[in-house]
Design a protein around this motif. Sequence first.
Motif, PDB file in Angstrom:
ATOM      1  N   GLY A  20      10.003  66.147 -65.449  1.00  0.00           N
ATOM      2  CA  GLY A  20      11.051  66.134 -64.441  1.00  0.00           C
ATOM      3  C   GLY A  20      10.743  65.300 -63.212  1.00  0.00           C
ATOM      4  N   ILE A  21       9.602  64.629 -63.212  1.00  0.00           N
ATOM      5  CA  ILE A  21       9.208  63.776 -62.080  1.00  0.00           C
ATOM      6  C   ILE A  21       9.358  62.327 -62.511  1.00  0.00           C
ATOM      7  N   THR A  22       9.989  61.512 -61.668  1.00  0.00           N
ATOM      8  CA  THR A  22      10.147  60.089 -61.956  1.00  0.00           C
ATOM      9  C   THR A  22       9.192  59.301 -61.081  1.00  0.00           C
ATOM     10  N   ILE A  23       8.379  58.467 -61.727  1.00  0.00           N
ATOM     11  CA  ILE A  23       7.470  57.571 -61.014  1.00  0.00           C
ATOM     12  C   ILE A  23       8.070  56.179 -61.117  1.00  0.00           C
ATOM     13  N   LYS A  24       8.602  55.648 -60.005  1.00  0.00           N
ATOM     14  CA  LYS A  24       9.273  54.348 -60.025  1.00  0.00           C
ATOM     15  C   LYS A  24       8.387  53.222 -59.514  1.00  0.00           C
ATOM     16  N   GLN A  25       7.228  53.514 -59.013  1.00  0.00           N
ATOM     17  CA  GLN A  25       6.377  52.486 -58.433  1.00  0.00           C
ATOM     18  C   GLN A  25       5.594  51.702 -59.475  1.00  0.00           C
ATOM     19  N   ILE A  26       5.955  51.808 -60.728  1.00  0.00           N
ATOM     20  CA  ILE A  26       5.235  51.119 -61.799  1.00  0.00           C
ATOM     21  C   ILE A  26       5.600  49.642 -61.774  1.00  0.00           C
ATOM     22  N   SER A  27       4.579  48.780 -61.840  1.00  0.00           N
ATOM     23  CA  SER A  27       4.833  47.335 -61.780  1.00  0.00           C
ATOM     24  C   SER A  27       4.798  46.667 -63.145  1.00  0.00           C
ATOM     25  N   GLU A  28       4.213  47.341 -64.150  1.00  0.00           N
ATOM     26  CA  GLU A  28       4.145  46.733 -65.484  1.00  0.00           C
ATOM     27  C   GLU A  28       4.014  47.816 -66.548  1.00  0.00           C
ATOM     28  N   VAL A  29       4.725  47.616 -67.648  1.00  0.00           N
ATOM     29  CA  VAL A  29       4.621  48.487 -68.822  1.00  0.00           C
ATOM     30  C   VAL A  29       4.369  47.570 -70.013  1.00  0.00           C
ATOM     31  N   THR A  30       3.272  47.807 -70.742  1.00  0.00           N
ATOM     32  CA  THR A  30       2.966  46.985 -71.913  1.00  0.00           C
ATOM     33  C   THR A  30       2.654  47.876 -73.110  1.00  0.00           C
ATOM     34  N   GLY A  31       2.916  47.348 -74.311  1.00  0.00           N
ATOM     35  CA  GLY A  31       2.545  48.034 -75.541  1.00  0.00           C
ATOM     36  C   GLY A  31       3.584  48.990 -76.083  1.00  0.00           C
ATOM     37  N   LEU A  32       4.758  49.022 -75.495  1.00  0.00           N
ATOM     38  CA  LEU A  32       5.798  49.934 -75.943  1.00  0.00           C
ATOM     39  C   LEU A  32       6.408  49.392 -77.232  1.00  0.00           C
ATOM     40  N   LYS A  33       6.141  50.069 -78.360  1.00  0.00           N
ATOM     41  CA  LYS A  33       6.692  49.572 -79.620  1.00  0.00           C
ATOM     42  C   LYS A  33       6.823  50.682 -80.641  1.00  0.00           C
ATOM     43  N   PHE A  66       0.622  51.682 -68.415  1.00  0.00           N
ATOM     44  CA  PHE A  66       1.400  51.670 -67.181  1.00  0.00           C
ATOM     45  C   PHE A  66       0.518  51.160 -66.058  1.00  0.00           C
ATOM     46  N   THR A  67       0.985  50.156 -65.329  1.00  0.00           N
ATOM     47  CA  THR A  67       0.232  49.615 -64.196  1.00  0.00           C
ATOM     48  C   THR A  67       1.055  49.825 -62.934  1.00  0.00           C
ATOM     49  N   ARG A  68       0.400  50.291 -61.909  1.00  0.00           N
ATOM     50  CA  ARG A  68       1.068  50.462 -60.613  1.00  0.00           C
ATOM     51  C   ARG A  68       0.074  50.213 -59.498  1.00  0.00           C
ATOM     52  N   GLY A  69       0.610  49.941 -58.323  1.00  0.00           N
ATOM     53  CA  GLY A  69      -0.243  49.785 -57.156  1.00  0.00           C
ATOM     54  C   GLY A  69      -0.886  51.113 -56.811  1.00  0.00           C
ATOM     55  N   GLY A 123      -8.313  48.908 -60.575  1.00  0.00           N
ATOM     56  CA  GLY A 123      -8.555  47.473 -60.479  1.00  0.00           C
ATOM     57  C   GLY A 123      -9.849  47.163 -59.735  1.00  0.00           C
ATOM     58  N   SER A 124     -10.254  45.902 -59.770  1.00  0.00           N
ATOM     59  CA  SER A 124     -11.505  45.461 -59.149  1.00  0.00           C
ATOM     60  C   SER A 124     -11.481  45.685 -57.646  1.00  0.00           C
ATOM     61  N   SER A 131      -5.861  41.069 -52.571  1.00  0.00           N
ATOM     62  CA  SER A 131      -4.924  41.396 -53.645  1.00  0.00           C
ATOM     63  C   SER A 131      -4.670  42.905 -53.677  1.00  0.00           C
ATOM     64  N   VAL A 132      -3.568  43.275 -54.284  1.00  0.00           N
ATOM     65  CA  VAL A 132      -3.166  44.676 -54.370  1.00  0.00           C
ATOM     66  C   VAL A 132      -4.076  45.410 -55.353  1.00  0.00           C
ATOM     67  N   LEU A 133      -4.566  46.568 -54.951  1.00  0.00           N
ATOM     68  CA  LEU A 133      -5.346  47.401 -55.859  1.00  0.00           C
ATOM     69  C   LEU A 133      -4.385  48.074 -56.838  1.00  0.00           C
ATOM     70  N   THR A 134      -4.769  48.114 -58.091  1.00  0.00           N
ATOM     71  CA  THR A 134      -3.912  48.723 -59.105  1.00  0.00           C
ATOM     72  C   THR A 134      -4.656  49.795 -59.870  1.00  0.00           C
ATOM     73  N   GLU A 135      -3.877  50.621 -60.524  1.00  0.00           N
ATOM     74  CA  GLU A 135      -4.428  51.565 -61.495  1.00  0.00           C
ATOM     75  C   GLU A 135      -3.633  51.427 -62.778  1.00  0.00           C
ATOM     76  N   LYS A 136      -4.363  51.423 -63.899  1.00  0.00           N
ATOM     77  CA  LYS A 136      -3.758  51.291 -65.220  1.00  0.00           C
ATOM     78  C   LYS A 136      -4.008  52.576 -65.990  1.00  0.00           C
ATOM     79  N   LEU A 137      -2.921  53.169 -66.447  1.00  0.00           N
ATOM     80  CA  LEU A 137      -2.994  54.384 -67.243  1.00  0.00           C
ATOM     81  C   LEU A 137      -2.604  54.032 -68.670  1.00  0.00           C
ATOM     82  N   VAL A 138      -3.509  54.270 -69.617  1.00  0.00           N
ATOM     83  CA  VAL A 138      -3.221  54.032 -71.033  1.00  0.00           C
ATOM     84  C   VAL A 138      -2.878  55.386 -71.646  1.00  0.00           C
ATOM     85  N   VAL A 139      -1.684  55.452 -72.227  1.00  0.00           N
ATOM     86  CA  VAL A 139      -1.173  56.691 -72.805  1.00  0.00           C
ATOM     87  C   VAL A 139      -0.965  56.473 -74.300  1.00  0.00           C
ATOM     88  N   THR A 140      -1.482  57.387 -75.101  1.00  0.00           N
ATOM     89  CA  THR A 140      -1.256  57.330 -76.538  1.00  0.00           C
ATOM     90  C   THR A 140      -0.126  58.294 -76.879  1.00  0.00           C
TER      91      THR A 140
END
Length: 147
Positions: A20-33, A66-69, A123-124, A131-140
């Motif tokens: 029920g929570i929406t996270i809209k600050q995501i900057s990139e979504v990859t691997g959705l298939k 999912f990648t976001r700042g 991120g580094s 540069s903007v610090l990011t966090e990447k969450l990999v979800v299976t």
Amino acid sequence: MALPELDTSVGHSFGLEVDGITIKQISEVTGLKMEQDVIELKQNTSDGKYVVKKLPGRKKAGEVTFTRGLTGDNSFERWVKDAQFGKMGAARKNGVVVVYDYEGQPIKRYKIMHAWPKSLEIGSLKAGDTSVLTEKLVVTYEEMEVE
């Protein structure tokens, strides 16, 4: 909201809905298939010709990143902790990746089922870097549907 005829979507804005929570600050979504195995059936026809037929097999599970700042929001960390501590009842969730148009209206929804976080990468960190610090969450996930 449907797109007008002959229009295509722009990856302008998207979000993740979980619990029920929406996270809209995501900057990139990859691997959705959506993917499935292919079964090859090799046989001879009645007139003796060798043929190979390809048949649909089982659905394959997938992974989405999912990648976001980096923000003060700790929802990603809490979800990862549940999985790391073996609380799979709490960690395994259904979620929806929502694509929004320029007016903020949802135009497409991708439902991922029985999903849980595999990894979280920060991120580094470099002194003096601007540069903007990011966090990447990999979800299976086990299944995906387009709503």
